[in-house]
Scaffold this active site. Structure first.
Site, PDB file in Angstrom:
ATOM      1  CB  SER A 173      -0.889  -0.010   1.247  1.00 42.50           C
ATOM      2  OG  SER A 173      -1.502   1.247   1.451  1.00 42.50           O
ATOM      3  CE1 TYR A 186      -4.006  -1.896   5.647  1.00 40.90           C
ATOM      4  CE2 TYR A 186      -3.149   0.229   4.912  1.00 40.90           C
ATOM      5  CZ  TYR A 186      -3.731  -1.004   4.630  1.00 40.90           C
ATOM      6  OH  TYR A 186      -4.030  -1.330   3.331  1.00 40.90           O
TER       7      TYR A 186
END
Length: 305
Positions: A173, A186
């Site tokens: 990501s 995350y």
């Protein structure tokens, strides 16, 4: 080799590789055929994982789908078959559990064969401030987003090395490139996934296993439901990505053996700026783009999913 000769060789190769990459920007390399390859996708029951399953199936690959959700898997299998999948297999697997990964991996090897394209796509997000994030969920984030990659590589990489043929795809990501508020676990998990994938790529190079390719994918936020509620401040600059578009870009990158894929392309420029700008200047850019507090409106998927 003396210092002068080695330095000369380094400069020549450096210039060659830079020119080669520029040529490929204008004239993309030939796409490899994935028909007959065994493609395993984690988190294939929904979102980008399901789209990748459908697209690989349409290209003639044998697809192996892993997910923790049986209903999602059933839907993915149905779509894959509707798009021409000759062979599609689905397995319930909790990628956060090492022994579950090893057990199901052994089952896949016996029932389907050696996986030649591994796509680590499964992921979760909490979306809370660090001190509000329960320890159990922080651990789960690291287990699914990072540690699962270790276990799937351990399970399937040996056969790729033995055959000197395979492809390892890490769906990371943009959060693995720049930290942001309310996503500490995350971001950490995605940073780690990138570091792990890069290290394995280097190992394959030192082992002279040129046939084992790697692709690291870093997309911005996608409209898959995982980040429901999050909005882009300047959508014409950093849009919430269409999953169909992202899936197409990933398939293309894999077929062209592209090592790194950032989506959208402006991410390459932003990473370049971050590499040398002062921290305050970086924070200014992040704030201007609305990334600093982008998780303030985060809702995520409904609990039933």
């Amino acid at each position: 080799m003396n210092f002068f000769l080695e330095t000369l060789k380094f400069i020549v190769l450096l210039v060659y590789y830079i020119l080669e990459s520029l040529v490929f920007l204008v004239v993309p390399g030939r796409k490899k055929n994935v028909s007959g390859e065994i493609v395993l996708i984690t988190g294939a029951g929904s979102g980008i994982g399901r789209l990748l399953a459908v697209k690989f199936a349409s290209l003639g690959a044998t697809v192996v789908l892993w997910d923790i959700n049986q209903e999602g898997l059933n839907g993915a299998v149905r779509q894959a078959r509707e798009n021409g999948a000759g062979r599609v297999h689905s397995y319930i697997c909790d990628c956060s559990k090492r022994q579950d990964v090893y057990r199901v991996a052994d089952q896949v090897k016996k029932e389907v064969g050696d996986v030649s394209i591994l796509i680590n796509n499964a992921g979760i997000v909490i979306g809370k401030r660090f001190l509000d994030s329960p320890d159990s969920l922080v651990e789960k984030t690291m287990e699914v987003n990072t540690m699962a990659h270790f276990w799937t590589y351990k399970a399937f990489l040996p056969a790729m090395i033995a055959a000197n043929h395979g492809h390892l795809v890490s769906i990371s990501s943009c959060a693995g490139l720049c930290g942001t508020s309310q996503a500490s676990d995350y971001c950490a998990s995605k940073f780690a996934a990138i570091g792990f994938a890069e290290s394995i790529d280097m190992e394959m190079r030192t082992l002279r296993k040129a046939g084992v390719k790697t692709t690291i994918v870093c997309p911005y936020l996608m409209n898959t439901g995982m980040f429901d509620g999050v909005k882009s401040k300047w959508p014409h600059v950093l849009p919430i990505l269409d999953p169909e578009y992202v899936a197409e870009r990933i398939i293309s990158a894999v077929r062209r053996n592209q090592e790194v894929l950032f989506i959208p392309r402006i991410t390459y420029f932003l990473c370049f700026l971050k590499s040398f700008l002062p921290v305050k200047a970086t924070v200014l850019i992040v704030d201007y783009l609305g990334i600093l507090d982008i998780m303030n409106t985060f809702k995520g998927r409904p609990k039933k999913e």
